[in-house]
Design an enzyme around this catalytic site. Structure first.
Site, PDB file in Angstrom:
ATOM      1  N   HIS A  37       0.949  -1.102   0.024  1.00  0.00           N
ATOM      2  CA  HIS A  37      -0.168   0.104   0.089  1.00  0.00           C
ATOM      3  C   HIS A  37       0.642   1.343   0.168  1.00  0.00           C
ATOM      4  O   HIS A  37       0.686   2.237  -0.615  1.00  0.00           O
ATOM      5  CB  HIS A  37      -0.743   0.200   1.365  1.00  0.00           C
ATOM      6  CG  HIS A  37      -1.949  -1.087   1.277  1.00  0.00           C
ATOM      7  ND1 HIS A  37      -1.623  -2.247   2.478  1.00  0.00           N
ATOM      8  CD2 HIS A  37      -3.198  -1.394   0.761  1.00  0.00           C
ATOM      9  CE1 HIS A  37      -2.849  -2.905   2.331  1.00  0.00           C
ATOM     10  NE2 HIS A  37      -3.678  -2.554   1.146  1.00  0.00           N
ATOM     11  N   LEU A 184       3.034  -9.348  -1.036  1.00  0.00           N
ATOM     12  CA  LEU A 184       2.468  -8.852   0.115  1.00  0.00           C
ATOM     13  C   LEU A 184       0.921  -9.029   0.202  1.00  0.00           C
ATOM     14  O   LEU A 184       0.614  -8.492  -0.920  1.00  0.00           O
ATOM     15  CB  LEU A 184       3.029  -7.262   0.341  1.00  0.00           C
ATOM     16  CG  LEU A 184       4.552  -7.071   0.680  1.00  0.00           C
ATOM     17  CD1 LEU A 184       4.697  -5.659   1.245  1.00  0.00           C
ATOM     18  CD2 LEU A 184       5.036  -8.164   1.711  1.00  0.00           C
TER      19      LEU A 184
END
Ligand code: PAF
Length: 282
Positions: A37, A184
């Site tokens: 992110h 991830l």
């Protein structure tokens, strides 16, 4: 950094920014933030005057209630991470703030939503479209950032932009991986440490498929990946598919795998992980 829970505040901030020609970058998230992110946020910070991150766990896109209930919720930590990243505004709306009406957003997705994730997670992409459409209406970004790990989602959002003729640039961002190759994902935190050790086999299979097998036929590459993953007792594949990277139409078994995209969903215990790789020669 401003934290807003009210859509009216975001609408006002956006209007003021646009009045002085400031560009807005938008990173929609469901929280449980990780470096993946943050890489989107960093890209947005470079390309825009203002970066807005939303944190909203959208119940409509979970096809299993257990997955929704177990989805990690780490709001305070997320806000601290975003403060450090340099992000300008965080939008943390309630369900009511996002869904002021319950209608489904109808988009012709040209079959993108019926294959792969769409086949195994019924209603998932309708939920994604319903929420991203509404968030775009509130944030009106110039650019919006999506990771390639959710490759199918990325193509669906692009299709939605074209369909509604939204003036938003969709910026695809590279998959960020752990040092051992695992992509991830917020769901990785649900793996036990033994499970976590074994999940590295997924990306190993993908990298090997690209490096050694990309010039082979689709069925050979798919079999190699599925066998390599399933030789590990912790892992079982829900699908391994090789598709056209633009339409996601699955390739036939005799086609060459070169320049196609390989996508997989793998269960490790109860945790479902997805990953993909472009089988190009780079
Ligand atoms: O990729 C995600 O985290 C979600 O699907 C998104 C785009 C934030 C919509 O809820």
């Amino acid at each position: 950094m401003i934290v807003c829970t009210n859509r009216e505040d975001i609408l006002r901030i956006v209007e003021e920014a646009k009045a002085v020609s400031k560009s807005i970058g938008f990173v929609p998230t469901m929280g449980a933030l990780h470096q993946g992110h943050i890489s989107l946020v960093e890209k947005s910070l470079k390309q825009n005057n203002i970066t807005i991150v939303s944190i909203f766990i959208n119940p409509k896109q979970f096809n299993q209630s257990e997955d929704f209930e177990k989805y990690p919720r780490t709001l305070n930590k997320d806000i601290e991470i975003l403060k450090k990243s340099g992000c300008s505004i965080v939008f943390v709306p309630s369900y009511e703030q996002v869904y002021q009406d319950s209608s489904s957003i109808e988009v012709n997705l040209d079959g993108l939503d019926t294959v792969l994730e769409g086949k195994f997670r019924k209603g998932h992409f309708q939920g994604v479209v319903d929420v991203v459409y509404r968030l775009f209406k509130i944030v009106s970004p110039n650019r919006a950032y999506f990771g390639k790990k959710d490759y199918q989602q990325l193509l669906i959002i692009k299709k939605m932009i074209d369909y509604f003729d939204f003036n938003i640039e969709i910026v695809p961002c590279e998959i960020i991986r752990e040092p051992d190759g695992l992509a991830l994902s917020s769901r990785n935190t649900r793996l036990s440490s033994t499970e976590r050790d074994n999940t590295k086999v997924i990306s190993e299979a993908l990298f090997e498929a690209k490096k050694i097998y990309r010039n082979n036929q689709v069925n050979i590459v798919k079999n190699f990946v599925q066998n390599k993953i399933e030789q590990n007792n912790f892992l079982s594949c829900e699908y391994v598919e090789i598709c056209d990277p633009d339409t996601l139409k699955p390739c036939s078994s005799k086609q060459k795998a070169l320049n196609k995209i390989l996508l997989t969903a793998v269960y490790c215990g109860k945790v479902r992980l997805i990953d993909n790789i472009l089988l190009d020669s780079e």
